[in-house]
Enzyme design. Structure first.
Site, short mmCIF file in Angstrom:
data_model
loop_
_atom_site.label_atom_id
_atom_site.label_comp_id
_atom_site.label_asym_id
_atom_site.label_seq_id
_atom_site.Cartn_x
_atom_site.Cartn_y
_atom_site.Cartn_z
N GLU A 1 -39.04 -1.63 -6.20
CA GLU A 1 -37.62 -1.93 -6.42
C GLU A 1 -37.01 -0.78 -7.20
O GLU A 1 -37.66 -0.22 -8.10
CB GLU A 1 -37.47 -3.23 -7.22
N ASN B 1 -34.38 -13.46 -1.92
CA ASN B 1 -35.32 -13.12 -3.01
C ASN B 1 -35.50 -14.35 -3.88
O ASN B 1 -36.09 -15.33 -3.45
CB ASN B 1 -34.79 -11.91 -3.78
N GLU B 2 -34.96 -14.34 -5.09
CA GLU B 2 -35.14 -15.50 -5.98
C GLU B 2 -33.95 -16.44 -5.81
O GLU B 2 -33.07 -16.52 -6.68
CB GLU B 2 -35.27 -15.03 -7.42
#
Ligand code: AHR
Length: 656
Positions: free
Chosen positions: A45, A375-376
């Site tokens: 990332e 993602n989250e």
């Protein structure tokens, strides 16, 4: 009488020692579940200046003059410099015009500060390139140098050269610079010289010639090598939260990250301002390290690529307003992005996106097998957003495995809601995240032992052991990661992939720690956690083996004296991993069952990862302080003894 007492005492002592020897029973009768090649991998990332200023070897900051608050951020202009916005690259329209300063003793030009300075090495070559033109026609001359403005010497410059620009049309120019000194914080300086005809400059770039695999738009060699050396089976990119963006406009948009680098538009980096207590007002994504480069790197380091795309929800930590997210009935462009990405990776050169890939230099497909959506994310809105992606991708590409998410927590309300939802939707894998403290890791040795074998597989997609008040990445945390990973290995039938996170951090630009690999402008070091990952990758094996102590898995459970262990088969080799999280050395007997009557197992070699201080760490100054040591390990038979030092991770290699 005295002799008898002494003999009795000695006998009792050896009995006690025998009793303390932990009997680890490894069954060789039958190879267990195959270990996926993807089991251990890496998570990339652009956080902590991991891309621009890190892995991406570009040394010039704001090379296209597109930083939104100030087109000259990162630059110092002198003389007559004007920023203009009708340049040759539509998505990066700004450029600078250097003109005669109006006096023979004045100068016009620019300095670039790089990312925390520009690190250069004596003996290395650096490729300076620029798009330029002489707007009035004719010729002009630029002097280009790398300089040390803090120097007490006669000259500031470490090297200099001149570049002739000619004609009214934009053209790319380049020259190679050879600094005569090594310096971590030089600057790039450009002067308008000669007749000082007005000259326009765009996309001013400087790369080491010696990049990873020699690519011109390349990667920093030491950092890419540190990835290669992990032998990662899976490569997740481009993150993390960066996939979502602080808002949808600033999500990672893969389509903006491919094609000629000059025309990839700048994106805001969400880590610029996520933590105001570690604020970096000049943190942007040039997208120079984009999806083509990610796929290419996957191939070069031997990993399966795993891109993660936005599901149309912006970061839920940062957006409570439902309007911040894409409504379900407007999701189609996001879904199309996913379908187009599969075409970009795998499509034939006759397809629109396959053609883009081919034009970038890779006509052969990248052989993409996995894609992550979201993602989250959490709450019912996530499965609602995910479902149409699943339908569309399944219909067009049933061969692609789709990764869903169990949210940001390792357990709890969202996790308990999302796992059944992922089962209902038949996601192929579920991405779990856990940045958790010591006691969590100590208690999770058996986490996957009871997971449903019929549901989706697990992708432990972001994890690291965190401890309050610690620096960089200390030994004890890595030891507990090693302990936890025995449970990943034992359960390789349900865990398909696992990636430590985050991967990279610049020592002057981090927002998040611990991280796997740290660096400054010239040096880098691999942390103790890196060595744990590397040992698992190197001794991955092909099949699980059953390893038990008193009939139970060795998971650090009560009565197991802080031991965690797992074993795998690799052809005729057996790799046994034992982690001792206790403060006492432990004797173990590796007992091999399921062998033919006369067959024996032979000790081959052993590696030990340990550190005299639990807070010990590698650093730029002591990069190799903690690293695995090859230690004595011998014996032959159906049982082989070993002593596992306190607080240590051992790998025993045996042959049958
Ligand atoms: O790895 C850092 C961040 O942690 C990731 O971006 C995010 O997914 C998680 O919260």
């Amino acid at each position: 009488m005295r002799k008898f007492v002494l003999t009795l005492a000695a006998a009792l002592l050896s009995l006690a020692a025998l009793a303390q020897t932990h009997q680890l029973d490894i069954n060789l009768k039958k190879a267990g579940a195959p270990i996926p090649s993807t089991l251990y991998g890496i998570f990339f990332e652009d956080i902590n200046y991991a891309a621009d200023g890190g892995l991406y070897a570009e040394l010039v900051k704001n090379r296209s003059f597109e930083f939104p608050c100030d087109a000259l951020q990162g630059w110092k202009a002198f003389g007559k410099v004007e920023v203009r916005n009708d340049g040759p690259f539509a998505r990066n329209p700004h450029y600078v015009r250097l003109s005669d300063p109006g006096h023979p003793h004045k100068w016009t030009g620019l300095d670039n500060e790089g990312f925390f300075g520009i690190g250069v090495k004596k003996g290395e070559s650096y490729r300076f390139s620029v798009w330029a033109r002489v707007p009035e026609g004719g010729e002009s001359l630029l002097r280009v140098e790398l300089a040390n403005t803090a120097s007490m010497g006669e000259n500031h410059f470490l090297c200099q050269d001149t570049l002739k620009v000619s004609g009214k049309d934009w053209k790319k120019y380049q020259l190679i610079l050879h600094p005569d000194q090594t310096l971590d914080k030089s600057i790039l300086r450009i002067f308008l010289v000669g007749e000082r005809a007005a000259t326009d400059l765009e996309h001013v770039s400087l790369f080491p010639v010696d990049t990873w695999m020699g690519h011109e738009n390349g990667l920093r060699k030491d950092l890419a090598q540190a990835l290669y050396d992990l032998r990662p089976g899976i490569f997740r990119f481009p993150g993390g939260c960066i996939v979502e963006g602080t808002d949808l406009q600033t999500r990672y948009n893969w389509k903006n990250s491919v094609g000629p680098v000059e025309n990839r538009p700048l994106n805001e980096n969400r880590w610029e301002y996520t933590f105001p207590h570690r604020f970096y007002p000049d943190y942007y994504q040039s997208y120079g390290l984009g999806f083509y480069e990610f796929f290419q790197l996957s191939e070069e380091i031997g990993s399966e690529p795993l891109p993660i795309l936005s599901c149309g929800l912006s970061c839920q930590f940062q957006n409570e307003d439902p309007k911040a997210h894409c409504p379900l009935d407007e999701l189609q462009p996001f879904i199309q992005d996913a379908l187009d990405l599969i075409e970009f990776a795998n499509g034939s050169v006759d397809t629109p996106w396959g053609k883009v890939r081919a034009e970038m230099g890779h006509p052969a497909p990248f052989n993409l097998k996995y894609i992550g959506i979201g993602n989250e994310q959490w709450d019912a809105t996530y499965p609602e957003h995910l479902e149409p992606f699943l339908k569309a991708i399944r219909a067009a590409h049933p061969e692609i495995k789709i990764v869903g998410s169990s949210g940001p927590d390792s357990e709890g309300k969202q996790f308990d809601f999302l796992w059944p939802e992922m089962k209902r939707l038949q996601a192929d894998l579920v991405d779990e995240h856990f940045y958790r403290p010591y006691n969590w890791f100590l208690a999770q040795g058996a986490r996957y032992d009871t997971y449903d074998r019929k549901g989706p597989k697990v992708f432990a997609g972001e994890y690291a052991c965190h401890a309050k008040g610690k620096k960089w990445n200390h030994f004890h945390a890595s030891l507990l990661e090693a302990a936890f990973m025995t449970g990943i290995e034992r359960n390789a039938d349900v865990v398909e992939m696992a990636t430590y996170a985050p991967l990279f951090a610049h020592v002057e630009g981090w927002q998040w720690r611990p991280d796997l690999i740290w660096y400054d402008n010239l040096r880098s070091f691999r942390t103790a956690s890196w060595h744990v990952q590397q040992l698992y990758g190197r001794f991955r094996g092909s099949n699980c083996l059953s390893l038990t102590m008193n009939g139970a898995n060795v998971t650090g459970a009560e009565g197991q004296d802080g031991l965690f262990a797992s074993a795998v088969l690799d052809g005729s080799k057996i790799y046994v991993k034992v982690v001792n999280t206790s403060d006492k050395a432990q004797d173990v007997a590796l007992n091999f069952t399921g062998l033919k009557k006369k067959a024996v197992v032979k000790a081959v070699e052993s590696y030990l990862l340990s550190c005299p201080e639990q807070d010990g760490e590698n650093s730029l100054e002591r990069p190799d302080y903690i690293q695995p040591a090859r230690v004595t390990f011998s014996g032959e038979g159906k049982s082989i003894a070993a002593r596992v030092p306190a607080y240590s991770f051992s790998i025993y290699v045996l042959e049958k």
